[in-house]
Design a protein around this motif. Structure first.
Motif, mmCIF file in Angstrom:
data_model
loop_
_atom_site.group_PDB
_atom_site.id
_atom_site.type_symbol
_atom_site.label_atom_id
_atom_site.label_comp_id
_atom_site.label_asym_id
_atom_site.label_seq_id
_atom_site.Cartn_x
_atom_site.Cartn_y
_atom_site.Cartn_z
ATOM 1 N N VAL A 92 0.840 -1.201 0.000
ATOM 2 C CA VAL A 92 0.000 0.000 0.000
ATOM 3 C C VAL A 92 0.873 1.247 0.000
ATOM 4 O O VAL A 92 0.616 2.209 -0.734
ATOM 5 C CB VAL A 92 -0.973 -0.007 1.204
ATOM 6 C CG1 VAL A 92 -1.625 1.343 1.406
ATOM 7 C CG2 VAL A 92 -2.025 -1.089 1.029
ATOM 8 N N TRP A 93 1.929 1.264 0.805
ATOM 9 C CA TRP A 93 2.825 2.421 0.864
ATOM 10 C C TRP A 93 3.476 2.676 -0.492
ATOM 11 O O TRP A 93 3.557 3.813 -0.946
ATOM 12 C CB TRP A 93 3.877 2.184 1.950
ATOM 13 C CG TRP A 93 4.879 3.289 2.043
ATOM 14 C CD1 TRP A 93 4.711 4.519 2.590
ATOM 15 C CD2 TRP A 93 6.206 3.259 1.518
ATOM 16 N NE1 TRP A 93 5.853 5.255 2.467
ATOM 17 C CE2 TRP A 93 6.800 4.507 1.802
ATOM 18 C CE3 TRP A 93 6.959 2.303 0.855
ATOM 19 C CZ2 TRP A 93 8.087 4.811 1.435
ATOM 20 C CZ3 TRP A 93 8.253 2.608 0.501
ATOM 21 C CH2 TRP A 93 8.810 3.860 0.783
ATOM 22 N N ARG A 94 3.933 1.622 -1.171
ATOM 23 C CA ARG A 94 4.583 1.780 -2.481
ATOM 24 C C ARG A 94 3.598 2.273 -3.539
ATOM 25 O O ARG A 94 3.937 3.112 -4.366
ATOM 26 C CB ARG A 94 5.228 0.467 -2.912
ATOM 27 C CG ARG A 94 6.437 0.137 -2.039
ATOM 28 C CD ARG A 94 7.197 -1.000 -2.575
ATOM 29 N NE ARG A 94 7.837 -0.563 -3.827
ATOM 30 C CZ ARG A 94 8.554 -1.354 -4.582
ATOM 31 N NH1 ARG A 94 8.724 -2.607 -4.241
ATOM 32 N NH2 ARG A 94 9.118 -0.908 -5.678
ATOM 33 N N VAL A 95 2.375 1.734 -3.513
ATOM 34 C CA VAL A 95 1.360 2.177 -4.484
ATOM 35 C C VAL A 95 1.042 3.648 -4.273
ATOM 36 O O VAL A 95 0.967 4.427 -5.233
ATOM 37 C CB VAL A 95 0.086 1.306 -4.385
ATOM 38 C CG1 VAL A 95 -1.078 1.926 -5.126
ATOM 39 C CG2 VAL A 95 0.368 -0.100 -4.907
ATOM 40 N N LEU A 96 0.877 4.059 -3.035
ATOM 41 C CA LEU A 96 0.593 5.468 -2.752
ATOM 42 C C LEU A 96 1.775 6.357 -3.125
ATOM 43 O O LEU A 96 1.582 7.473 -3.630
ATOM 44 C CB LEU A 96 0.226 5.649 -1.277
ATOM 45 C CG LEU A 96 -1.119 5.055 -0.862
ATOM 46 C CD1 LEU A 96 -1.325 5.205 0.641
ATOM 47 C CD2 LEU A 96 -2.260 5.691 -1.622
ATOM 48 N N ALA A 97 2.984 5.898 -2.908
ATOM 49 C CA ALA A 97 4.176 6.685 -3.272
ATOM 50 C C ALA A 97 4.262 6.855 -4.783
ATOM 51 O O ALA A 97 4.599 7.939 -5.275
ATOM 52 C CB ALA A 97 5.431 6.017 -2.731
ATOM 53 N N ARG A 98 3.954 5.815 -5.522
ATOM 54 C CA ARG A 98 3.974 5.924 -6.981
ATOM 55 C C ARG A 98 2.901 6.882 -7.481
ATOM 56 O O ARG A 98 3.128 7.644 -8.411
ATOM 57 C CB ARG A 98 3.753 4.550 -7.614
ATOM 58 C CG ARG A 98 4.980 3.687 -7.586
ATOM 59 C CD ARG A 98 4.734 2.411 -8.333
ATOM 60 N NE ARG A 98 5.852 1.507 -8.151
ATOM 61 C CZ ARG A 98 5.802 0.214 -8.395
ATOM 62 N NH1 ARG A 98 4.687 -0.327 -8.841
ATOM 63 N NH2 ARG A 98 6.862 -0.533 -8.204
ATOM 64 N N ARG A 99 1.737 6.818 -6.871
ATOM 65 C CA ARG A 99 0.653 7.720 -7.292
ATOM 66 C C ARG A 99 1.016 9.169 -7.010
ATOM 67 O O ARG A 99 0.700 10.054 -7.789
ATOM 68 C CB ARG A 99 -0.662 7.354 -6.600
ATOM 69 C CG ARG A 99 -1.295 6.129 -7.167
ATOM 70 C CD ARG A 99 -2.669 5.942 -6.616
ATOM 71 N NE ARG A 99 -3.253 4.723 -7.163
ATOM 72 C CZ ARG A 99 -4.399 4.230 -6.772
ATOM 73 N NH1 ARG A 99 -5.100 4.835 -5.831
ATOM 74 N NH2 ARG A 99 -4.852 3.135 -7.318
ATOM 75 N N ARG A 100 1.649 9.405 -5.861
ATOM 76 C CA ARG A 100 2.058 10.772 -5.544
ATOM 77 C C ARG A 100 3.086 11.275 -6.555
ATOM 78 O O ARG A 100 3.078 12.418 -6.946
ATOM 79 C CB ARG A 100 2.637 10.845 -4.131
ATOM 80 C CG ARG A 100 1.591 11.086 -3.093
ATOM 81 C CD ARG A 100 2.220 11.367 -1.745
ATOM 82 N NE ARG A 100 1.733 10.330 -0.848
ATOM 83 C CZ ARG A 100 2.460 9.508 -0.126
ATOM 84 N NH1 ARG A 100 3.764 9.587 -0.144
ATOM 85 N NH2 ARG A 100 1.913 8.608 0.634
ATOM 86 N N GLY A 101 3.963 10.418 -6.988
ATOM 87 C CA GLY A 101 4.980 10.789 -7.961
ATOM 88 C C GLY A 101 4.406 10.969 -9.356
ATOM 89 O O GLY A 101 4.930 11.729 -10.163
#
Length: 145
Positions: free
Chosen positions: A123-132
Motif C-alpha cells: 500500500v505504501w509503495r502504491v501510494l508513493a507511486r501515485r504521488r509521484g
C-alpha cells in the motif's frame, strides 16, 4: 399402496430417532474441579473432524468419543500435558489450538503479522507511486492550452 408406505414410515420413524442418538449417556464428573479442568482442556483441543471448532464445541461423533477419552484419561490420573501428548501422538499437532513455537510452526505463529506487514509495504509503495505520477501545480502552469 401409499397406505403401506405411510404405515411403514410411521413404524420406522421412532427407530431412526433412536439410531441418531449420538451421545446416549452424559459424562459423569467426580466434582466441580474435575468438570472445570475438563472444560478448560477440551477448549484447548481441536476437533479432528470439524477443524474450526474446539473439542468442547463440536457435535461430531468423534468429538463425543474424544471427550469421553479425555475424561477417562483424566480419571486415570493423567496430567493435562500427558493427555495432550497422547492426543498429539494419535492425531498430530493439529489437535492443539495453540501448537508450540517450533521450527515447523513459526509460519503459523508469525505468518499473519508477516502478511500484514507485506500488505502495508505494498500500500505504501502504491501510494508513493501515485504521488509521484500526479502533476503538481507548477507543472500545470507550464502546460500550454
Amino acid at each position: 399402496m401409499s397406505r403401506w408406505i405411510l404405515l411403514a414410515c410411521l413404524l420406522l420413524a421412532p427407530l431412526s430417532a433412536l439410531a441418531q442418538t449420538s451421545d446416549p449417556a452424559p459424562l459423569q464428573f467426580r466434582d466441580t474441579a474435575e468438570e472445570t479442568r475438563f472444560q478448560t482442556l477440551t477448549h484447548e483441543l481441536r476437533c479432528v473432524m470439524c477443524q474450526n471448532q474446539s473439542l468442547a464445541d463440536s457435535n461430531a461423533q468423534i468429538a463425543h468419543d474424544l471427550r469421553r477419552e479425555v475424561l477417562t484419561l483424566m480419571q486415570q490420573g493423567k496430567s493435562d500435558a500427558e493427555i495432550k501428548d497422547y492426543l498429539v501422538q494419535r492425531y498430530g499437532e493439529f489437535v492443539l489450538y495453540r501448537p508450540p513455537l517450533e521450527t515447523g510452526t513459526w509460519l503459523l505463529w508469525f505468518g499473519p503479522a508477516l502478511l500484514l506487514l507485506l500488505g502495508a509495504v505494498i500500500v505504501w509503495r502504491v501510494l508513493a507511486r501515485r504521488r509521484g505520477a500526479l502533476p503538481t501545480v507548477a507543472d500545470q502552469d507550464e502546460q500550454e492550452w
